[in-house]
Scaffold this motif. Structure first.
Motif, short mmCIF file in Angstrom:
data_model
loop_
_atom_site.label_atom_id
_atom_site.label_comp_id
_atom_site.label_asym_id
_atom_site.label_seq_id
_atom_site.Cartn_x
_atom_site.Cartn_y
_atom_site.Cartn_z
N ARG A 1 1.41 -1.08 -0.18
CA ARG A 1 0.30 0.16 -0.23
C ARG A 1 0.72 1.35 -0.11
O ARG A 1 2.08 1.29 0.99
CB ARG A 1 -0.94 0.00 0.97
N VAL A 2 0.94 2.73 -0.55
CA VAL A 2 1.15 3.32 -0.63
C VAL A 2 0.35 4.81 -0.03
O VAL A 2 -0.76 4.71 -0.77
CB VAL A 2 1.67 3.64 -1.87
N SER A 3 1.01 5.93 0.49
CA SER A 3 0.41 6.49 1.54
C SER A 3 0.48 7.55 0.15
O SER A 3 1.66 8.24 -0.38
CB SER A 3 0.87 7.39 1.62
N ASN A 4 0.20 8.56 -0.71
CA ASN A 4 -0.33 9.57 -1.88
C ASN A 4 0.14 11.18 -1.29
O ASN A 4 -0.86 11.08 -0.80
CB ASN A 4 -2.00 9.80 -2.29
N PRO A 5 1.10 11.15 -1.73
CA PRO A 5 2.54 12.17 -1.63
C PRO A 5 1.53 13.62 -2.11
O PRO A 5 1.91 14.58 -1.46
CB PRO A 5 3.48 11.92 -1.90
#
Length: 333
Positions: free
Chosen positions: A52-56
């Motif tokens: 999972r990637v935190s949208n910057p």
């Protein structure tokens, strides 16, 4: 970036495998140094088949598949490959890879916690011996005019590195530091602490140095390329494609097609998905564009959970993003 397409190797929170997933190059990561500091996390996510990637840039988090069916290749960005070196055979069974490896040899006032030049050269040679000369790209990047690193100091230090790396790499990526607001703030703070000055040279001085470095590299059979600064291109310099589908194709021995989709003006990178997070690399490079605040970065590093599915979790909801096939099916129903 997705360029407006649904899919792009994103997956919904249900973790279910769906037909029609778009294969994509995974970047790990130009936002942080995953091989140096988050190798355990990466290998756990590889085993799980997704992260999972935190949208910057705002919005919800998203998930990226990390399976052989979904990944065309990995591009690792690092200043220390050592923690991930023993895993590379396993990674290669999922998808081909190459490494964007930064080695500058700058004074400690500029990069306080990076490995030494000798260790860096040894890692380059190990990558060449195990995976061939296309496995790693050397980055002398960014070029910083600070702490007695003027044009002559750069030429001398670069020449020493070129001699040490001759035969181990076929490309060196160059760029000159862009003094963003956060970069200026961090350089100013370091200059006060360590008693040095820094400056942003004229266009002509930058071009002159780049031409000299390119010639030094060419003498040892290393092609010099320039990252995302077309105004600085001079004779002897090519345009860098840091996420390079052609290099991955050579390594994989099969065609890998990915359209150009740069991250900023002048960027010639192929379309990829980055799985890192800003403000998480504790190397201490005061010129780094991916670190806005050193104290926050160290705190984030200490708070990292290698068992989490996201490198740096947030409280944002995970986006439910369908694959292309799933979106078409939903539209037709």
């Amino acid at each position: 970036m997705c360029g407006g397409q649904l899919g792009c190797n994103l997956r919904p929170a249900s973790h279910s495998q769906r037909e029609g997933v778009l294969r994509v190059i995974v970047s790990a990561s130009y936002r942080t140094d995953i091989p140096a500091f988050y190798a355990d996390w990466f290998m756990r996510r590889l085993a799980a088949g997704y992260c999972r990637v935190s949208n910057p840039y705002g919005g919800g988090d998203y998930e990226v598949l990390l399976t052989p069916e979904a990944v065309d290749g990995f591009v690792f960005w690092t200043r220390n490959m050592r923690p991930l070196l023993r895993h590379l055979d396993a990674i290669r069974r999922v998808a081909p890879f190459f490494v964007q490896f930064t080695l500058t040899g700058y004074p400690r006032a500029l990069e306080s916690s990076v490995i030494g030049v000798e260790e860096g050269v040894a890692q380059f040679r190990e990558l060449r011996d195990r995976f061939g000369p296309r496995a790693a790209v050397w980055r002398y990047d960014p070029i910083v005019f600070a702490a007695d690193m003027d044009a002559e100091a750069h030429c001398n230090g670069f020449a020493r590195l070129v001699r040490a790396l001759a035969g181990a790499v076929d490309e060196v990526v160059l760029s000159v530091v862009t003094p963003y607001k956060k970069t200026r703030r961090n350089l100013d703070r370091a200059a006060r602490r360590h008693g040095f000055v820094w400056y942003d040279p004229s266009l002509e001085e930058k071009q002159g140095l780049l031409a000299r470095l390119a010639a030094v590299a060419a003498d040892q059979g290393i092609a010099a390329t320039l990252c995302s600064q077309p105004e600085l291109l001079v004779a002897g310099l090519g345009e860098a494609r840091c996420v390079d589908a052609e290099r991955l194709s050579d390594i994989a021995e099969r065609p890998i097609a990915a359209r150009e989709s740069g991250n900023r003006p002048g960027c010639r990178c192929a379309l990829s998905r980055d799985i890192g997070a800003y403000d998480t690399c504790p190397h201490g490079c005061v010129y780094c564009y991916a670190v806005a605040d050193r104290d926050r970065t160290v705190a984030n590093f200490r708070a990292h959970d290698p068992a989490a599915d996201c490198l740096m979790p947030t409280r944002k909801p995970v986006a439910t993003v369908q694959t292309v096939a799933g979106a078409v099916a939903a539209k037709r129903s």
